[in-house]
Design a protein around this motif. Structure first.
Motif, PDB file in Angstrom:
ATOM      1  N   SER A 197       0.871  -1.167   0.000  1.00 17.72           N
ATOM      2  CA  SER A 197       0.000   0.000   0.000  1.00 17.72           C
ATOM      3  C   SER A 197       0.911   1.220   0.000  1.00 17.72           C
ATOM      4  O   SER A 197       2.130   1.077   0.102  1.00 17.72           O
ATOM      5  N   LYS A 228      -2.322  -0.997  -3.407  1.00 10.88           N
ATOM      6  CA  LYS A 228      -3.599  -0.763  -2.715  1.00 10.88           C
ATOM      7  C   LYS A 228      -3.713   0.716  -2.374  1.00 10.88           C
ATOM      8  O   LYS A 228      -2.779   1.299  -1.854  1.00 10.88           O
ATOM      9  N   ARG A 229      -4.877   1.296  -2.673  1.00  8.43           N
ATOM     10  CA  ARG A 229      -5.062   2.737  -2.468  1.00  8.43           C
ATOM     11  C   ARG A 229      -6.228   3.052  -1.540  1.00  8.43           C
ATOM     12  O   ARG A 229      -6.889   4.079  -1.683  1.00  8.43           O
ATOM     13  N   GLY A 230      -6.529   2.176  -0.606  1.00  9.14           N
ATOM     14  CA  GLY A 230      -7.611   2.429   0.339  1.00  9.14           C
ATOM     15  C   GLY A 230      -8.924   2.710  -0.386  1.00  9.14           C
ATOM     16  O   GLY A 230      -9.284   1.991  -1.329  1.00  9.14           O
ATOM     17  N   GLY A 233      -9.267   2.608  -4.221  1.00  4.03           N
ATOM     18  CA  GLY A 233      -9.221   1.395  -5.043  1.00  4.03           C
ATOM     19  C   GLY A 233      -7.826   0.819  -5.143  1.00  4.03           C
ATOM     20  O   GLY A 233      -7.104   0.782  -4.144  1.00  4.03           O
ATOM     21  N   LEU A 249     -14.841   1.001  -4.564  1.00  2.00           N
ATOM     22  CA  LEU A 249     -16.303   0.932  -4.500  1.00  2.00           C
ATOM     23  C   LEU A 249     -16.784   1.953  -3.477  1.00  2.00           C
ATOM     24  O   LEU A 249     -16.086   2.243  -2.501  1.00  2.00           O
ATOM     25  N   VAL A 251     -18.526   2.749  -0.502  1.00  2.00           N
ATOM     26  CA  VAL A 251     -19.103   2.108   0.692  1.00  2.00           C
ATOM     27  C   VAL A 251     -18.876   3.020   1.891  1.00  2.00           C
ATOM     28  O   VAL A 251     -18.022   3.912   1.839  1.00  2.00           O
ATOM     29  N   GLU A 253     -17.239   3.146   5.309  1.00  2.00           N
ATOM     30  CA  GLU A 253     -16.235   2.372   6.030  1.00  2.00           C
ATOM     31  C   GLU A 253     -16.589   2.299   7.516  1.00  2.00           C
ATOM     32  O   GLU A 253     -16.834   3.309   8.153  1.00  2.00           O
ATOM     33  N   GLY A 258      -7.817  -5.184   8.109  1.00  2.00           N
ATOM     34  CA  GLY A 258      -7.968  -6.447   7.389  1.00  2.00           C
ATOM     35  C   GLY A 258      -8.306  -6.288   5.920  1.00  2.00           C
ATOM     36  O   GLY A 258      -8.247  -7.266   5.173  1.00  2.00           O
ATOM     37  N   ALA A 259      -8.630  -5.064   5.497  1.00  2.00           N
ATOM     38  CA  ALA A 259      -9.000  -4.870   4.083  1.00  2.00           C
ATOM     39  C   ALA A 259      -7.859  -5.270   3.150  1.00  2.00           C
ATOM     40  O   ALA A 259      -8.074  -5.945   2.135  1.00  2.00           O
ATOM     41  N   GLY A 260      -6.655  -4.857   3.513  1.00  2.00           N
ATOM     42  CA  GLY A 260      -5.502  -5.151   2.659  1.00  2.00           C
ATOM     43  C   GLY A 260      -5.236  -6.649   2.570  1.00  2.00           C
ATOM     44  O   GLY A 260      -4.806  -7.149   1.527  1.00  2.00           O
ATOM     45  N   ASN A 285     -10.756  -5.808  -5.286  1.00  2.00           N
ATOM     46  CA  ASN A 285     -11.256  -4.493  -4.917  1.00  2.00           C
ATOM     47  C   ASN A 285     -12.586  -4.630  -4.167  1.00  2.00           C
ATOM     48  O   ASN A 285     -12.816  -3.968  -3.146  1.00  2.00           O
ATOM     49  N   GLY A 288     -11.834  -6.073  -0.593  1.00  2.00           N
ATOM     50  CA  GLY A 288     -11.384  -5.049   0.360  1.00  2.00           C
ATOM     51  C   GLY A 288     -12.552  -4.194   0.833  1.00  2.00           C
ATOM     52  O   GLY A 288     -12.709  -3.944   2.034  1.00  2.00           O
TER      53      GLY A 288
HETATM   54  P1  ATP Z   1      -4.555  -2.915   6.072  1.00  2.00           P
HETATM   55  O1  ATP Z   1      -5.075  -1.929   7.080  1.00  2.00           O
HETATM   56  O2  ATP Z   1      -5.372  -4.175   6.052  1.00  2.00           O
HETATM   57  O3  ATP Z   1      -3.083  -3.148   6.133  1.00  2.00           O
HETATM   58  P2  ATP Z   1      -3.822  -1.822   3.507  1.00  2.00           P
HETATM   59  O4  ATP Z   1      -3.238  -0.493   3.801  1.00  2.00           O
HETATM   60  O5  ATP Z   1      -2.915  -2.951   3.200  1.00  2.00           O
HETATM   61  O6  ATP Z   1      -4.851  -2.234   4.658  1.00  2.00           O
HETATM   62  P3  ATP Z   1      -5.893  -0.576   1.937  1.00  2.00           P
HETATM   63  O7  ATP Z   1      -5.419   0.153   0.739  1.00  2.00           O
HETATM   64  O8  ATP Z   1      -6.313   0.206   3.119  1.00  2.00           O
HETATM   65  O9  ATP Z   1      -4.823  -1.703   2.275  1.00  2.00           O
HETATM   66  O10 ATP Z   1      -7.160  -1.474   1.531  1.00  2.00           O
HETATM   67  C1  ATP Z   1      -7.039  -2.542   0.603  1.00  2.00           C
HETATM   68  C2  ATP Z   1      -8.099  -2.463  -0.465  1.00  2.00           C
HETATM   69  O11 ATP Z   1      -9.397  -2.528   0.139  1.00  2.00           O
HETATM   70  C3  ATP Z   1      -8.089  -1.167  -1.267  1.00  2.00           C
HETATM   71  O12 ATP Z   1      -7.134  -1.255  -2.313  1.00  2.00           O
HETATM   72  C4  ATP Z   1      -9.525  -1.137  -1.765  1.00  2.00           C
HETATM   73  O13 ATP Z   1      -9.689  -2.028  -2.838  1.00  2.00           O
HETATM   74  C5  ATP Z   1     -10.288  -1.666  -0.570  1.00  2.00           C
HETATM   75  N1  ATP Z   1     -10.712  -0.600   0.347  1.00  2.00           N
HETATM   76  C6  ATP Z   1     -10.106  -0.221   1.496  1.00  2.00           C
HETATM   77  N2  ATP Z   1     -10.754   0.815   2.075  1.00  2.00           N
HETATM   78  C7  ATP Z   1     -11.818   1.085   1.284  1.00  2.00           C
HETATM   79  C8  ATP Z   1     -12.907   2.036   1.331  1.00  2.00           C
HETATM   80  N3  ATP Z   1     -13.030   2.922   2.334  1.00  2.00           N
HETATM   81  N4  ATP Z   1     -13.811   2.022   0.330  1.00  2.00           N
HETATM   82  C9  ATP Z   1     -13.724   1.138  -0.679  1.00  2.00           C
HETATM   83  N5  ATP Z   1     -12.724   0.212  -0.784  1.00  2.00           N
HETATM   84  C10 ATP Z   1     -11.791   0.176   0.178  1.00  2.00           C
END
Ligand code: ATP
Ligand code: MG
Length: 320
Positions: A197, A228-230, A233, A249, A251, A253, A258-260, A285, A288
């Motif tokens: 990320s 990964k871009r939170g 996307g 998407l 949504v 939050e 755990g999303a990543g 996507n 997550g």
């Molecule tokens: P983690 O906290 O699990 O380490 P991370 O930093 O590795 O997360 P994120 O980029 O935060 O990863 O989230 C992973 C993926 O989940 C994103 O690339 C996206 O597809 C999805 N995602 C995360 N947050 C959101 C959101 N608020 N709305 C829509 N999709 C999201």
């Protein structure tokens, strides 16, 4: 792709969450949990939920926190044979509270928990010998013995023509010392799929500019990078398929933890099932996004048919 399960190694925890937003744990407050957790556990659970063959090398205590995790993983189809139960240490735990600005306060018990007794065992060796893919979870390197297990797994899998994915979610301090830096570079050398990320891409490449960082890592031999871009996307980069972007998407939050891990597991498993990166990215996507709308780090894990329904509902929601 070589057949054989996707395996990982690392911490299994319970997570106990504050039900209110605020600063830390300095006064009594309402909590909810225990939820099954630990980045490697979330990852491997989601691999199984996607229909992939999956196993984990880990250690829990002889207590309900351990049993709760093992039962969840077993129910979802993960091979739990290489999870050791350690008699005299409790299962790891993390207390977490979100702050107003989205940052988190933690109280961790990982380094002193049963997780620290994660060692190579006969059961772990047996799992490694069947594996077709190793996923390396950077967070697991908080456990001293994990490096040896991961390196053995990588060697074994690569000898059979298998592949390696790496989520460099490593504590920043580790990247800064020489030993930590060397470990990351050694892992990058054997990585087929990198799942960073934001800042992790910069840390892995040593470059601030996103395009330059991606180019450097692809040139070094990593075949696919998925950034990964939170809420923004994610993007796929490879020589074979170029750049593919997937917007986040829409949504609301509730709990991003755990999303990543779900994202990475879904992407990898879809690719191992033979899907094109574009389709794998769409599922990842959705995976997550599906995770962040549920409280509890593993509660949003979902099957591909659940993700199909989730994406369809998203599209009809947009049309309204
Ligand atoms: P983690 O906290 O699990 O380490 P991370 O930093 O590795 O997360 P994120 O980029 O935060 O990863 O989230 C992973 C993926 O989940 C994103 O690339 C996206 O597809 C999805 N995602 C995360 N947050 C959101 C959101 N608020 N709305 C829509 N999709 C999201
Ligand atoms: Mg992460």
């Amino acid at each position: 792709h070589t057949k054989g399960p996707t395996i990982t190694a690392g911490e299994i925890l319970v997570e106990i969450m504050a039900t209110t937003v605020g600063d830390g744990f300095l006064e009594p407050q309402a909590l909810i949990g225990p939820f099954p957790s630990g980045a490697p556990a979330i990852f491997i659970d989601q691999v199984a939920r996607c229909g992939g063959s999956a196993g984990i090398i880990a250690a829990v205590g002889d207590d309900d926190f351990g049993r709760l995790n093992i039962e969840r993983l077993r129910r979802d189809g993960v091979d739990i044979s290489a999870i050791a139960t350690i008699a005299d240490r409790p299962t790891g735990s993390a207390f977490v509270r979100y702050r107003e600005n989205g940052a988190r306060d933690f109280v961790f018990n990982i380094a002193h928990s049963a997780a620290r007794e994660t060692h190579m065992t006969d059961k772990a060796q047996a799992l490694i010998e069947q594996a077709g893919h190793v996923h390396v979870m950077g967070s697991a390197f908080a456990i001293a013995g994990i490096g040896e297990i991961i390196l053995e797994a990588i060697k074994s899998v690569k000898l059979r023509g298998g592949s390696v994915s790496f989520d460099p979610n490593i504590r920043k301090e580790l990247v800064q010392d020489d030993e930590g830096r060397k470990l990351i570079d050694d892992l990058l050398d054997v990585t087929d799929l990198l799942l960073p990320s934001g800042e992790e891409l910069q840390a892995a490449s040593g470059l601030d500019d996103e395009d330059a960082a991606i180019e450097k890592l692809l040139a070094s031999g990593i075949s696919e990078i998925v950034l990964k871009r939170g809420a923004g996307g994610a993007s796929h980069f490879s020589r074979a398929h170029g750049r593919i972007d997937a917007p986040g998407l829409m949504v609301s939050e509730i709990d991003p933890t755990g999303a990543g891990d779900c994202f990475g597991a879904t992407y990898l498993t879809c690719r191992r099932l033979g899907m094109h990166p574009e389709q794998a990215l769409a599922y990842a996507n959705a995976s997550g996004a599906h995770n962040v709308i549920r409280r509890g780090p593993m509660e949003g894990a979902a099957s591909l048919s659940e993700l199909d329904a989730f994406m369809a509902a998203q599209i009809s929601g947009e049309a309204r």
